[in-house]
Design a protein around this motif. Structure first.
Motif, PDB file in Angstrom:
ATOM      1  N   PRO A 180       0.822  -1.214   0.000  1.00 53.04           N
ATOM      2  CA  PRO A 180       0.000   0.000   0.000  1.00 53.04           C
ATOM      3  C   PRO A 180       0.855   1.263   0.000  1.00 53.04           C
ATOM      4  N   SER A 181       0.330   2.317  -0.555  1.00 54.55           N
ATOM      5  CA  SER A 181       0.989   3.628  -0.585  1.00 54.55           C
ATOM      6  C   SER A 181       2.466   3.529  -0.952  1.00 54.55           C
ATOM      7  N   PRO A 182       2.770   3.022  -2.141  1.00 50.26           N
ATOM      8  CA  PRO A 182       4.189   2.842  -2.494  1.00 50.26           C
ATOM      9  C   PRO A 182       4.931   4.177  -2.583  1.00 50.26           C
ATOM     10  N   LYS A 183       6.160   4.164  -2.116  1.00 45.23           N
ATOM     11  CA  LYS A 183       7.021   5.356  -2.134  1.00 45.23           C
ATOM     12  C   LYS A 183       7.659   5.520  -3.513  1.00 45.23           C
ATOM     13  N   GLU A 184       8.262   6.682  -3.750  1.00 46.79           N
ATOM     14  CA  GLU A 184       8.864   6.992  -5.051  1.00 46.79           C
ATOM     15  C   GLU A 184       9.994   6.048  -5.437  1.00 46.79           C
ATOM     16  N   ASN A 185      10.630   5.403  -4.460  1.00 47.39           N
ATOM     17  CA  ASN A 185      11.744   4.507  -4.783  1.00 47.39           C
ATOM     18  C   ASN A 185      11.286   3.088  -5.129  1.00 47.39           C
ATOM     19  N   LYS A 186       9.980   2.834  -5.066  1.00 43.83           N
ATOM     20  CA  LYS A 186       9.452   1.495  -5.374  1.00 43.83           C
ATOM     21  C   LYS A 186       9.597   1.223  -6.870  1.00 43.83           C
ATOM     22  N   ILE A 187      10.192   0.082  -7.190  1.00 52.10           N
ATOM     23  CA  ILE A 187      10.409  -0.339  -8.588  1.00 52.10           C
ATOM     24  C   ILE A 187       9.212  -1.143  -9.059  1.00 52.10           C
ATOM     25  N   LEU A 188       8.703  -0.829 -10.235  1.00 54.05           N
ATOM     26  CA  LEU A 188       7.610  -1.607 -10.825  1.00 54.05           C
ATOM     27  C   LEU A 188       8.176  -2.835 -11.517  1.00 54.05           C
ATOM     28  N   LEU A 189       7.415  -3.911 -11.451  1.00 58.08           N
ATOM     29  CA  LEU A 189       7.800  -5.157 -12.114  1.00 58.08           C
ATOM     30  C   LEU A 189       6.686  -5.597 -13.056  1.00 58.08           C
ATOM     31  N   GLY A 190       7.073  -6.275 -14.122  1.00 57.56           N
ATOM     32  CA  GLY A 190       6.074  -6.871 -14.996  1.00 57.56           C
ATOM     33  C   GLY A 190       5.227  -7.840 -14.186  1.00 57.56           C
TER      34      GLY A 190
END
Length: 168
Positions: free
Chosen positions: A126-136
């Motif tokens: 929840p509420s991911p921060k700006e440093n969170k990497i998106l994955l396929g």
């Protein structure tokens, strides 16, 4: 309830749910994105069935999942809170945004959409921060106005007809 999945092909799956009283519900996800539901009353030989497009399936899933509380459907599958809409978006395995952080992508700045949560496998972030990497293959819960959501879909290369929001 008992839930079983049977893969019919690489692009189609059938889920069978048997209720405590012996009724059976089968849900088929077709390669074109449509979903079918068949309901068998206990000991019935023929099912009652319905085929839905992806947006209809999203709406049914939201209702069954209890997502509606002081909300209103604007269009099939869209949950509206005043002028804002919530929508689950599944990232494809090879999506161009995979491997990039939310800060690097500047999604809100470019589209107006906010990412409320990321569902990665069994883990809800929840509420991911700006440093969170998106994955396929991540599922993103996004909030925004309809046109902002469309901009976001364009950003990730997901046209309306290709949408695969599944429900969890």
């Amino acid at each position: 309830m008992d839930l079983k999945e049977i893969s019919l092909s690489s692009a189609e799956s059938r889920f069978t749910i048997i209720s405590k009283n012996g009724d059976k519900i089968e849900i088929v996800i077709y390669s074109d994105g449509k979903r079918g539901i068949e309901y068998y009353k206990r000991d019935a030989k023929a099912p009652a069935s319905v085929v839905m497009d992806e947006r209809d399936a999203q709406q049914v899933a939201a209702v069954i999942g209890g997502a509606f509380n002081d909300t209103k459907i604007l269009e099939p599958g869209d949950i509206a809170l005043k002028s804002l809409m919530l929508e689950w978006i599944r990232l494809e395995a090879n999506v161009t945004v995979a491997g990039k952080s939310l800060g690097e992508l500047r999604i809100r700045e470019k589209t107006g959409v906010s990412i409320v949560a990321i569902l990665r496998g069994e883990n809800l972030l929840p509420s991911p921060k700006e440093n969170k990497i998106l994955l396929g293959r991540d599922y993103l819960l996004i909030i925004g106005k309809k046109d902002e959501i469309e901009k976001f879909k364009e950003m990730i290369g997901k046209a309306k007809k290709d949408e695969l929001s599944s429900l969890l």
